[in-house]
Design a protein around this motif. Structure first.
Motif, mmCIF file in Angstrom:
data_model
loop_
_atom_site.group_PDB
_atom_site.id
_atom_site.type_symbol
_atom_site.label_atom_id
_atom_site.label_comp_id
_atom_site.label_asym_id
_atom_site.label_seq_id
_atom_site.Cartn_x
_atom_site.Cartn_y
_atom_site.Cartn_z
ATOM 1 N N ARG A 130 0.833 -1.211 0.000
ATOM 2 C CA ARG A 130 0.000 0.000 0.000
ATOM 3 C C ARG A 130 0.863 1.256 0.000
ATOM 4 O O ARG A 130 0.536 2.243 -0.671
ATOM 5 N N GLU A 131 1.957 1.225 0.726
ATOM 6 C CA GLU A 131 2.840 2.388 0.804
ATOM 7 C C GLU A 131 3.558 2.672 -0.516
ATOM 8 O O GLU A 131 4.052 3.783 -0.726
ATOM 9 N N SER A 132 3.626 1.679 -1.397
ATOM 10 C CA SER A 132 4.402 1.845 -2.630
ATOM 11 C C SER A 132 3.539 1.827 -3.890
ATOM 12 O O SER A 132 4.064 1.677 -4.993
ATOM 13 N N LEU A 133 2.229 2.014 -3.760
ATOM 14 C CA LEU A 133 1.336 1.889 -4.909
ATOM 15 C C LEU A 133 1.676 2.853 -6.040
ATOM 16 O O LEU A 133 1.455 2.548 -7.216
ATOM 17 N N THR A 134 2.193 4.020 -5.710
ATOM 18 C CA THR A 134 2.501 5.001 -6.756
ATOM 19 C C THR A 134 3.933 4.887 -7.267
ATOM 20 O O THR A 134 4.316 5.609 -8.191
ATOM 21 N N ALA A 135 4.723 4.000 -6.687
ATOM 22 C CA ALA A 135 6.101 3.817 -7.145
ATOM 23 C C ALA A 135 6.108 3.115 -8.493
ATOM 24 O O ALA A 135 5.133 2.471 -8.898
ATOM 25 N N ALA A 136 7.210 3.229 -9.200
ATOM 26 C CA ALA A 136 7.338 2.616 -10.520
ATOM 27 C C ALA A 136 8.042 1.273 -10.410
ATOM 28 O O ALA A 136 8.961 1.099 -9.614
ATOM 29 N N VAL A 137 7.578 0.331 -11.204
ATOM 30 C CA VAL A 137 8.247 -0.960 -11.304
ATOM 31 C C VAL A 137 8.443 -1.242 -12.780
ATOM 32 O O VAL A 137 7.552 -1.036 -13.597
ATOM 33 N N SER A 138 9.626 -1.694 -13.153
ATOM 34 C CA SER A 138 9.948 -1.946 -14.553
ATOM 35 C C SER A 138 9.529 -3.344 -14.954
ATOM 36 O O SER A 138 9.795 -4.317 -14.256
ATOM 37 N N ASP A 139 8.842 -3.457 -16.098
ATOM 38 C CA ASP A 139 8.479 -4.779 -16.605
ATOM 39 C C ASP A 139 9.712 -5.645 -16.804
ATOM 40 O O ASP A 139 9.727 -6.824 -16.486
ATOM 41 N N SER A 140 10.771 -5.047 -17.356
ATOM 42 C CA SER A 140 11.970 -5.836 -17.609
ATOM 43 C C SER A 140 12.606 -6.273 -16.303
ATOM 44 O O SER A 140 13.108 -7.389 -16.174
#
Length: 216
Positions: A130-140
């Motif tokens: 929940r704390e990281s919902l707006t963070a970005a995660v790379s598909d690669s």
């Protein structure tokens, strides 16, 4: 299987853009969907056992149809909220289309005992995601860390573990929406910009509700 996914997500009769399905080796059940040169590419591990292939294909084709139906951006980096919803949708679509498997198989952790530990740490995982919902995660990055996990090289608490925890949260969040009366087709059509708010609200509700006694 693609036709089954399109029917499940209420897309039967619509025309998908061109899709290239490739069978690739050494991904150890880590399929993928990506956009390359204007073409959607679905990667299916060639070494999969026949019993595993339908479930993997259901998950990957769900990711593809979800991206198309909700008009999700093709960026390699996506918000954690989108990853949670997309992974959860794919796993529950797999459960709907390939019934009779264990939850561990649907969440892609059939042997390690990892899912049981997630259930014990449910509140901790949900709060962290929940704390990281707006963070970005790379598909690669997701694919690489998934591969590290399957080979036993992902560091505890590192990107591989965080990706797996987002997947666990995705299972619980989509399960929660289904129990509230939403369908997989409904979820697949939700606008990308609404996913942070929707996931945040669902996790908040999960944190004050008991763990369901049985999973689908």
């Amino acid at each position: 299987m693609l036709g089954d996914v399109m029917q499940l997500l209420a897309c039967r009769g619509r025309t998908l853009p061109p899709v290239l399905v490739v069978f690739v080796g050494f991904f150890e059940n880590n399929g993928f969907v990506e956009r390359s040169g204007g073409l959607d590419v679905v990667g299916i591990p060639a070494e999969l056992a026949e019993t595993q292939r339908p479930l993997t294909m259901a998950r990957e084709f769900t990711q593809l149809v979800h991206r198309w139906k909700a008009r999700l951006s093709g960026r390699r980096e996506r918000r954690v909220a989108r990853a949670v919803v997309s992974e959860g949708l794919a796993m529950h679509a797999g459960a709907a289309l390939v019934p009779g498997r264990t939850v561990e198989e649907y969440v892609m952790e059939p042997e390690s005992g990892w899912w049981a530990s997630c259930v014990q740490r449910r509140e901790e995982i949900l709060r962290g995601v929940r704390e990281s919902l707006t963070a970005a995660v790379s598909d690669s990055l997701s694919r690489r860390t998934g591969d590290e996990r399957s080979r036993g090289t992902g560091a505890p608490g590192g990107p591989a573990d965080r990706q797996r925890e987002a997947r666990a949260a995705g299972w619980w969040v989509v399960e929660h929406w289904l129990r509230q009366g939403a369908s997989l087709a409904d979820i697949a059509g939700w606008d990308e910009d609404s996913l942070v708010q929707r996931a945040d609200r669902a996790i908040g509700e999960l944190l004050v509700s008991p763990l369901p006694t049985a999973s689908p």
